[in-house]
Design a protein around this motif. Structure first.
Motif, PDB file in Angstrom:
ATOM      1  N   ASP A  71       0.964  -1.303  -0.054  1.00 39.13           N
ATOM      2  CA  ASP A  71      -0.063   0.004  -0.077  1.00 39.13           C
ATOM      3  C   ASP A  71       0.968   1.128   0.022  1.00 39.13           C
ATOM      4  N   LEU A  72       0.818   1.902  -1.129  1.00 34.18           N
ATOM      5  CA  LEU A  72       1.706   3.212  -1.311  1.00 34.18           C
ATOM      6  C   LEU A  72       1.083   4.611  -0.915  1.00 34.18           C
ATOM      7  N   ASP A  73      -0.104   4.266  -0.391  1.00 33.85           N
ATOM      8  CA  ASP A  73      -0.644   5.558  -0.017  1.00 33.85           C
ATOM      9  C   ASP A  73       0.024   6.313   0.966  1.00 33.85           C
ATOM     10  N   VAL A  74      -0.027   7.786   0.938  1.00 35.54           N
ATOM     11  CA  VAL A  74       0.817   8.546   1.897  1.00 35.54           C
ATOM     12  C   VAL A  74       0.398   8.018   3.109  1.00 35.54           C
ATOM     13  N   MET A 129       9.160   3.085   5.926  1.00 34.41           N
ATOM     14  CA  MET A 129       9.618   1.971   5.266  1.00 34.41           C
ATOM     15  C   MET A 129       8.806   0.850   5.260  1.00 34.41           C
ATOM     16  N   THR A 130       8.548   0.232   4.265  1.00 32.63           N
ATOM     17  CA  THR A 130       7.955  -1.171   4.504  1.00 32.63           C
ATOM     18  C   THR A 130       8.492  -2.293   3.495  1.00 32.63           C
ATOM     19  N   GLU A 131       8.057  -3.356   4.096  1.00 37.19           N
ATOM     20  CA  GLU A 131       8.634  -4.537   3.272  1.00 37.19           C
ATOM     21  C   GLU A 131       7.670  -4.988   2.463  1.00 37.19           C
ATOM     22  N   GLY A 132       7.846  -5.902   1.439  1.00 37.74           N
ATOM     23  CA  GLY A 132       7.006  -6.646   0.652  1.00 37.74           C
ATOM     24  C   GLY A 132       7.576  -7.003  -0.637  1.00 37.74           C
ATOM     25  N   ALA A 148      11.422  -7.101  -0.948  1.00 35.42           N
ATOM     26  CA  ALA A 148      12.023  -6.135  -1.111  1.00 35.42           C
ATOM     27  C   ALA A 148      11.627  -5.142   0.131  1.00 35.42           C
ATOM     28  N   ARG A 149      12.703  -4.187   0.378  1.00 31.85           N
ATOM     29  CA  ARG A 149      12.196  -3.085   1.320  1.00 31.85           C
ATOM     30  C   ARG A 149      12.409  -1.827   0.711  1.00 31.85           C
ATOM     31  N   VAL A 150      11.051  -1.061   0.916  1.00 31.99           N
ATOM     32  CA  VAL A 150      10.804   0.045   0.032  1.00 31.99           C
ATOM     33  C   VAL A 150      10.872   1.329   1.086  1.00 31.99           C
ATOM     34  N   TYR A 151      11.968   2.229   0.864  1.00 27.64           N
ATOM     35  CA  TYR A 151      12.147   3.335   1.769  1.00 27.64           C
ATOM     36  C   TYR A 151      11.552   4.651   0.925  1.00 27.64           C
ATOM     37  N   ARG A 152      10.866   5.591   1.726  1.00 26.20           N
ATOM     38  CA  ARG A 152      10.346   6.526   1.111  1.00 26.20           C
ATOM     39  C   ARG A 152      11.341   7.799   1.515  1.00 26.20           C
ATOM     40  N   ILE A 153      12.547   7.605   1.101  1.00 19.52           N
ATOM     41  CA  ILE A 153      13.553   8.826   1.164  1.00 19.52           C
ATOM     42  C   ILE A 153      13.856   9.425  -0.174  1.00 19.52           C
ATOM     43  N   SER A 154      14.077  10.898   0.147  1.00 23.69           N
ATOM     44  CA  SER A 154      14.118  11.635  -1.217  1.00 23.69           C
ATOM     45  C   SER A 154      15.281  12.547  -1.054  1.00 23.69           C
ATOM     46  N   PHE A 155      16.087  12.144  -2.212  1.00 26.42           N
ATOM     47  CA  PHE A 155      17.190  13.187  -2.134  1.00 26.42           C
ATOM     48  C   PHE A 155      17.176  14.135  -3.296  1.00 26.42           C
ATOM     49  N   THR A 156      15.996  14.199  -4.021  1.00 23.91           N
ATOM     50  CA  THR A 156      15.430  14.789  -5.017  1.00 23.91           C
ATOM     51  C   THR A 156      14.643  15.961  -4.682  1.00 23.91           C
ATOM     52  N   GLY A 157      14.012  15.560  -3.600  1.00 24.50           N
ATOM     53  CA  GLY A 157      12.937  16.496  -3.099  1.00 24.50           C
ATOM     54  C   GLY A 157      11.555  16.428  -3.932  1.00 24.50           C
ATOM     55  N   GLU A 158      11.372  15.063  -4.521  1.00 29.36           N
ATOM     56  CA  GLU A 158      10.344  14.846  -5.042  1.00 29.36           C
ATOM     57  C   GLU A 158       9.696  13.624  -4.333  1.00 29.36           C
ATOM     58  N   VAL A 159       8.561  13.197  -4.386  1.00 31.69           N
ATOM     59  CA  VAL A 159       8.318  11.627  -3.909  1.00 31.69           C
ATOM     60  C   VAL A 159       9.100  10.750  -4.449  1.00 31.69           C
ATOM     61  N   ALA A 160       9.842  10.097  -3.426  1.00 30.90           N
ATOM     62  CA  ALA A 160      10.978   9.084  -4.220  1.00 30.90           C
ATOM     63  C   ALA A 160      10.700   7.707  -3.199  1.00 30.90           C
ATOM     64  N   ILE A 192      14.058   1.474  -3.743  1.00 30.45           N
ATOM     65  CA  ILE A 192      13.503   0.142  -3.461  1.00 30.45           C
ATOM     66  C   ILE A 192      14.935  -0.737  -3.549  1.00 30.45           C
ATOM     67  N   ASN A 193      14.899  -1.615  -2.366  1.00 28.30           N
ATOM     68  CA  ASN A 193      16.069  -2.371  -2.188  1.00 28.30           C
ATOM     69  C   ASN A 193      15.702  -3.929  -2.384  1.00 28.30           C
ATOM     70  N   VAL A 194      16.360  -4.445  -3.268  1.00 34.58           N
ATOM     71  CA  VAL A 194      16.102  -5.974  -3.533  1.00 34.58           C
ATOM     72  C   VAL A 194      17.430  -6.573  -3.382  1.00 34.58           C
ATOM     73  N   PRO A 195      17.622  -7.943  -3.212  1.00 33.57           N
ATOM     74  CA  PRO A 195      18.924  -8.614  -3.082  1.00 33.57           C
ATOM     75  C   PRO A 195      19.547  -8.475  -4.299  1.00 33.57           C
ATOM     76  N   GLN A 196      20.874  -8.262  -4.035  1.00 33.21           N
ATOM     77  CA  GLN A 196      21.894  -7.810  -5.327  1.00 33.21           C
ATOM     78  C   GLN A 196      21.544  -8.785  -6.649  1.00 33.21           C
ATOM     79  N   ALA A 197      21.560  -9.940  -6.309  1.00 33.96           N
ATOM     80  CA  ALA A 197      21.258 -10.649  -7.560  1.00 33.96           C
ATOM     81  C   ALA A 197      19.862 -10.470  -8.338  1.00 33.96           C
ATOM     82  N   HIS A 198      18.937  -9.877  -7.817  1.00 37.44           N
ATOM     83  CA  HIS A 198      17.599  -9.384  -8.370  1.00 37.44           C
ATOM     84  C   HIS A 198      17.733  -7.981  -8.883  1.00 37.44           C
TER      85      HIS A 198
END
Ligand SMILES: [Zn+2]
Lengths: 192, 1010, 96
Positions: free
Chosen positions: B784-787, B795-798, B805-817, B820-826
């Motif tokens: 669920d990506l709702d704000v 951060m959430t996992e799924g 994956a682990r999905v972090y809502r971190i932004s270095f651009t100033g946009e909604v960002a 998305i972290n997945v194991p390196q092989a993927h």
């Protein structure tokens, strides 16, 4: 709901690398599960809890390797070990370790993709290793199921002697191509 | 001229294998087993080069690696090798060599004119003449180097391969002469791991050139038997053509093995050409022999004037008699060995001996064979322009300080100098061993070594010159070295009997007197004469190190192997003190020159350094990314479309990300997994802000300070569980931060229950940014990506794209960002899926340059670019991140140090140039004063400098188009917003810019949180 | 090249280690109460000994453990190695 089914693929940094022709064969040991385990075996329950999950005590002699069933356990430091599991086995083992350890101070971390393992097979492995690593691999100094962390030229490596002649070298994902290139050139130079 | 100096028989050459070669374009013949020098001498070639300063004709002085004169340019094109000593080049078929240091040819050298002006070129001439005015020094230097020219470097890439090789042994033996072989034998018998290395192509050392006997048989029989026994020992490694070049601490030695040099260029097959050994030895035996030294007499540098031992080597080893009439000039008995061998080989032989009345065994043997001996006699001059044709001799006075009577002329085509011996103590000295001056033997010998470098010097390098004693020393040192390495009981077998000659003492005569001002060379390559040394003394150079540099003594390619001790003798006399008081210069590695190629070994081309790349790299490469080096990483810099410049591509990427969705490979960020009940306590100490209230599944930005209170890294840390955190660091700082955590935990806070594990490469990270990022991601995941469910800094996992994956809502651009972290092989799978599904959103891959622009618009710092190790959080306007409540964290105490509170600090600001099209260069200084009519040179002080500067399409200038923005550090910058400052550029322009707060886009941050 | 004995891994080449400077410098327990001079001493002042030097090393390319060593800075001879937390051994010639 996501409607797409994804055709999930995996890659390795060594995909497509050409094995050298010479007295030592190089091959990637694909997708070994790897777990970094931290804990204190000198006091508390950590050692015995882990023993009950792994089927044996973690190695406490520096730079040695033990095998329990299909698990291989490497000494990395006085409170640090690396566990190799069969492909895909790391998730289950991590869950079991964490469940058994509960509140016991420890760290269990999946590092399966952090490292890549290169198998070196052949009687000249020691000479190949000597072309980038300053450790003494003479049979009087280094024996089967001994391991050592060191550097092979610029790459950090974990070197494991398998039997009288063969070695596995574990390296970080991003150094794998560099290491492979170095090992392959050594094999080919020795064959010339 | 076809080998007219070759003897009918004898020598260790293979006469069944004739070879042809060219020297200075002319063809000659030689044999397998020759060196280039021995083959040239066999062909009557005496003039091989010109000296460094005066361009005087020079021939062969020696027969080994001590050669200062016969330095040639070997081969051509990519294979060419300058400064090669002809005396150590093994002859091969087709060899090509040429003289160097002469123009247009060795016979007609323009630089020889220097010789006519020799009296204007004394010691220190270059220093005195060309140092002023300083501006011209560069001009002078270039011309001097051209005139001096020590050979020509190859201009093409080296076609050969080289390798480094590490090894360990119990006993390393440097030198394969009688002492070294004897040591190898007894050490090897104990079962110890032994390496014996010798620079020559075969073992035997001096025995290869002698007629000595061991146990009543030719010494080479003993050598063969010894080698045969060593060959049966599996732990003994024999390395011919291998010079031990360096002796470093803890018995770490380097050796250069010339694997295929002797086969000629391109004939080595696929083999490496040279191997550079790095050897760790428990014990070292130095058996490096001795080098004969010349006599410093008048006009002693003409071609044909050689070392006596070299003449002997050419006769006995190579079957070449260098001259028909040989005058031996000696101050000790060893010259008579040469006289005996030469007369037996058919030469007419004379000996001039400076000793009053030598009557030893060898003298008598020589006399009996018909050698004419002039006792108490000095050579006072020589004749012959391009080769020696004769000598004048005179009788010495009683104390050897002058010559008396009338001179006597001797015709000769060779003068063989026997000036005594210098033990080859170079390696011992490199190992920090101290030397002792043996006055009777007139030689420096090893005195005592240092504990960390256990070694034994044996044989001639220990001053032991008698063969029987040499063998006994070697045998004893071998077993004792093995014993000290843990093998055997140290008892040595009895030494074999060997040739014994009763020798009479040497007569030291560092400078041979003559009448008149004639040049007496003690250092041949650099043309240093006894007069130069005496001038140096008169001008106040007492230190041997000063004199060495002033006269260039010992600074040639031979590093003074022949010249050092004679030079010291002359200096001692000039300074009226003993040789030990003058001291010696320090011997430094390498013992003989070694090519950079060999030292570099395999570390070249693609193996020169590791290129770290992420699992997404195959996509980047196949889509035309241009890469940037970030530490060891190769990161996509920008992704140009066909025909696009970097500027075009970056402007497009910047706009596309703000308008739609951009995607970046962020896998390189450092990642550390932190577990344990005291994790929170650790974070509170490491970061300036407070962490206790951070909820599980929430992220927080932090900056780390060193104890000086200065920012050294930053990143976002996420709470994964009660006692479990995921820390990110800068790409370049990953290892540093990991080390920082471990250092504090292990050394200062060992009771803190925390474990840190690096997981940088475990996770591949794709960051999608922009107003359409959420819509795109929702096509890949059920999360669920709702704000409200996944807010900014959550951060959430799924599963994403079918992968955990682990999905972090971190932004270095100033946009909604979303990171998305997945194991390196993927990683590649994730990236390709995002690109495929992102097509309909016009997804735009961007590189590090666009990332830099977008974050600069937002005023986010990059540690190491906008900060430089002198910046506190307050300096960069981040007061908000410094907790006022926390009692302690690393660096806090330093905030109140006097230097940090005195004001006038450089502070981060934004800059907007008056002309929106001017992009200030990063690093440009901001002028301290703002003079309306500035003159160049006025701005001598800087008030700060530009740290980041870009053109961006996202901020519009007065013309409605994109404009430039910059970040800078400026003294008291935070209180200077609204001022106009001046940035002087290299091209003379004065650029005006408005000081602003360091943020240019979406100051309220509404877009980020959306 | 120095040989350094990691208390766990044994003799290894210098290239595997990171030097950590002077040992036995404890972080003040209450930095806030430190004077500028005391704090300056802690972060900046080092002995720079000629002779016996107690120093820290980390087996960076091996087991990643910090440990201590005693080295004669003149001869480069290591006189002792000991684990972090263990008391400094007294060595001959230590004038401190
Ligand atoms: Zn270690």
């Amino acid at each position: 709901m996501v409607n797409t089914t994804f055709d999930v693929s995996k890659i390795s940094p060594l995909d497509g690398m050409v094995p050298p022709v010479g007295g030592v064969s190089l091959r990637e040991k694909s997708y070994v599960g790897k777990i970094n385990l931290r804990g204190n075996v000198e006091s508390g329950d950590f050692g015995h809890i882990v023993e009950s999950v792994l089927g044996g005590f973690v190695p406490t002699t520096p730079n040695t390797v033990v095998h329990y069933g299909d698990l291989t356990i490497f000494w990395l430091g006085p409170d640090e070990w690396l566990i190799h599991t069969p492909e895909g086995g790391q998730g289950d083992l991590i869950d079991r370790l964490r469940a058994a350890l509960g509140d016991t101070h420890s760290a269990v971390t999946d590092v399966s993709d952090y490292f890549v393992v290169i198998e070196m097979r052949g009687t000249d492995c020691r000479d190949v290793l000597a072309r980038g690593c300053s450790l003494d691999f003479h049979p009087r100094s280094f024996v089967a199921d001994q391991c050592a962390q060191s550097h092979f030229s610029h790459a950090n490596v974990l070197i494991h002697q398998i039997n009288d002649t063969d070695f596995d070298v574990q390296v970080r994902w991003t150094y794998a191509q560099y290491l492979w290139g170095f090992l392959a050139e050594a094999v080919e130079n020795m064959a010339a | 001229m076809s080998q007219s100096y070759r003897l009918e028989s004898g020598g260790k050459i293979d006469r069944a294998k004739p070879l042809s070669f060219t020297f200075n374009g002319k063809s000659y013949g030689g044999y397998q087993g020759d060196t280039l020098a021995s083959a040239l001498i066999a062909n009557g070639v005496k003039l091989v080069g010109r000296s460094f300063k005066y361009h005087r004709p020079r021939g062969f002085l020696s027969a080994g690696s001590d050669e200062p004169n016969a330095v040639v340019q070997l081969e051509e094109g990519a294979y060419t090798d300058p400064n090669t000593r002809a005396t150590v080049v093994e002859l091969y078929d087709g060899l090509k060599a040429a003289s160097q240091n002469c123009w247009p040819s060795v016979n007609h050298d323009v630089g020889e004119i220097n010789s006519l002006f020799a009296r204007f070129l004394p010691a220190g001439f270059y220093y005195k003449t060309f140092m002023w005015p300083p501006k011209l020094w560069m001009w002078y230097e270039e011309r001097i180097r051209h005139a001096a020219g020590m050979g020509v470097s190859p201009m093409e890439s080296d076609p050969d391969k080289y390798e480094n090789l590490y090894t360990h042994c119990d006993v390393l033996i440097a030198g394969g002469g009688p002492a070294g072989l004897a040591a190898a034998l007894t050490a090897g018998r104990t079962g110890a791991r032994v390496i014996i290395a010798d620079e020559q192509d075969q073992m035997g050392g001096a025995l290869l050139s002698s007629h000595d006997e061991i146990d009543g048989k030719p010494a080479m029989v003993w050598v063969e038997e010894t080698l045969a026994e060593l060959a049966t020992m599996p732990e003994v490694r024999i390395l011919p053509r291998t010079t031990v070049t360096g002796y470093y601490d803890y018995n770490w030695l380097t050796a250069l093995e010339k694997v295929t040099d002797h086969k000629g260029p391109g004939n080595g097959g696929d083999s490496v050409r040279q191997r550079f050994w790095k050897i760790r030895a428990k014990q070292v035996v130095l058996a490096t022999g001795a080098i004969e030294r010349p006599l410093v007499f008048a006009e002693n540098d003409r071609p044909g004037i050689m070392m006596a031992s070299a003449v002997r080597t050419y006769i006995n080893r190579y079957g070449v008699l260098p001259g028909k009439e040989i005058l031996v000039f000696a101050n000790n008995d060893s010259g008579y060995l040469t006289a005996i061998d030469a007369i037996k080989a058919g030469a007419r032989v004379y000996v001039a001996d400076v000793r009053a009345n030598p009557q030893g065994d060898l003298v008598k043997q020589a006399e009996a064979l018909g050698v004419k001996i002039y006792r108490n006699t000095a050579i006072t001059g020589t004749r012959g322009r391009k080769a020696v044709t004769g000598a004048e001799v005179m009788e010495l006075n009683e104390d050897g300080t002058d010559v008396v009577g009338s001179h006597y002329s001797i015709d000769c085509d060779i003068i063989a100098m026997a000036g005594g011996w210098n033990p080859t103590v170079h390696l011992f000295s490199q190992s920090r061993g101290k030397l002792r001056w043996d006055e009777a033997a007139t030689m420096f010998v090893p005195k005592e070594g240092v504990a960390i470098n256990p070694s034994r010097s044996v044989g001639c390098c220990n001053g032991t010159m008698n063969l029987g004693a040499v063998l006994a020393e070697g045998l004893g040192a071998g077993v004792r070295a093995a014993r000290d390495a843990g093998f055997g009981d140290g008892s040595a077998p009895e030494a074999p009997t060997a040739t014994i000659v009763a020798e009479e003492p040497v007569r030291a005569m560092w400078e041979v007197p003559c009448h008149g001002h004639k040049k007496k060379f003690h250092e041949f390559q650099n043309d240093s004469t006894s007069a130069d040394l005496q001038l140096a003394t008169r001008e106040g150079m007492l230190s041997v190190e000063h004199t060495k540099r002033y006269t260039t003594t010992g600074m040639g390619t031979d590093q003074g192997k022949t010249s050092n001790v004679t030079g010291l003798g002359i200096m001692a006399a000039a300074q009226n003190r003993g040789i030990p008081a003058v001291g010696t210069t320090t011997f430094r590695p390498p013992y003989t020159p070694q090519a950079f190629g060999a030292i570099t070994g395999q570390n070249r081309r693609e193996l020169f350094e590791q290129n770290r790349t992420t699992s997404m790299q195959p996509w980047h490469e196949s889509h035309g990314a241009v890469f940037e080096d970030v530490g060891d990483w190769k990161r996509p810099w920008y992704f140009p479309k066909p025909g696009e410049s970097m500027h075009d591509a970056v402007q497009r990427e910047c706009k596309a990300t703000r308008d739609g969705v951009g995607i970046m490979d962020a896998s390189t960020l450092g990642k550390i997994d932190i577990q344990g009940p005291d994790s929170l306590q650790l974070l509170e100490m490491l970061y300036t802000n407070a962490w206790a209230k951070l909820g599980i599944g929430r992220c927080r930005y932090g900056v780390m300070l060193n104890e000086h209170g200065m920012i050294f890294d930053d990143g976002v840390t996420t709470r994964l569980g009660e006692n479990h955190f995921h820390m990110t660091t800068t790409t370049g700082g990953a290892a540093r931060v990991m080390g920082w955590l471990e250092e504090w935990l292990q050394t200062e806070w060992p009771d803190m229950q925390v474990y840190c594990t690096s997981v940088t490469e475990q996770w591949a990270v794709a960051t999608i940014s922009g107003p359409r990022a959420r819509a795109l991601l929702s096509e890949l995941t059920d999360i669920d990506l709702d704000v409200d469910s996944l807010p900014f800094m959550g951060m959430t996992e799924g599963n994403v794209a079918g992968v955990p994956a682990r999905v972090y809502r971190i932004s270095f651009t100033g946009e909604v960002a979303f990171e998305i972290n997945v194991p390196q092989a993927h990683g590649l799978h994730l990236w390709e899926t995002l690109m495929a599904l992102g097509e309909k959103y016009d997804i735009c891959p961007y590189g590090t340059e666009t990332m830099h622009v977008l974050r600069a618009e937002k005023g986010f710092i990059i540690v190491g670019q906008d900060t430089d190790g002198t910046c506190t959080p307050m300096d960069v306007g981040m007061d908000w991140i410094v907790s006022k409540k926390k009692e302690d964290f690393l660096g806090k105490r330093s905030f109140s140090r006097s230097d940090n509170i005195k004001g006038n600090r450089k502070e981060l600001v934004g800059l907007l140039t008056e002309d929106p099209k001017i992009v200030l260069p990063e690093g440009a200084h901001i002028a301290a004063e703002t003079d309306p009519k500035p003159a160049m040179g006025k701005y001598t002080k800087a008030a700060g400098h530009v740290t980041s500067s870009y053109m961006t399409p996202n901020i519009t200038g007065p013309d409605g188009e994109g404009r430039s923005i910059a970040l800078a550090v400026l003294r008291n910058g935070q209180s200077r917003h609204g001022e106009t400052i001046t940035v002087p550029l290299m091209d003379g322009r004065m650029v005006k810019a408005l000081v602003t707060e360091p943020i240019f886009f979406d100051k309220e941050g509404e877009r980020t949180r959306g | 090249m120095l040989t350094i004995k990691c208390p766990w891994c044994g003799d290894r080449d210098l290239t595997e280690f990171a030097a950590g400077g002077e040992g036995h410098i404890a972080r003040p327990l209450e930095p806030a109460t430190q004077s500028d001079a005391e704090w300056g001493d802690y972060i900046y002042t080092r002995k720079n000994t000629k002779g016996i030097h107690y120093e820290r090393w980390m087996h960076a390319q091996g087991c990643r453990r910090w440990f201590n060593a005693v080295r004669d800075t003149v001869s480069d001879e290591f006189l002792a190695f000991y684990k972090t937390g263990e008391p400094a051994p007294k060595v001959e010639g230590d004038g401190s």
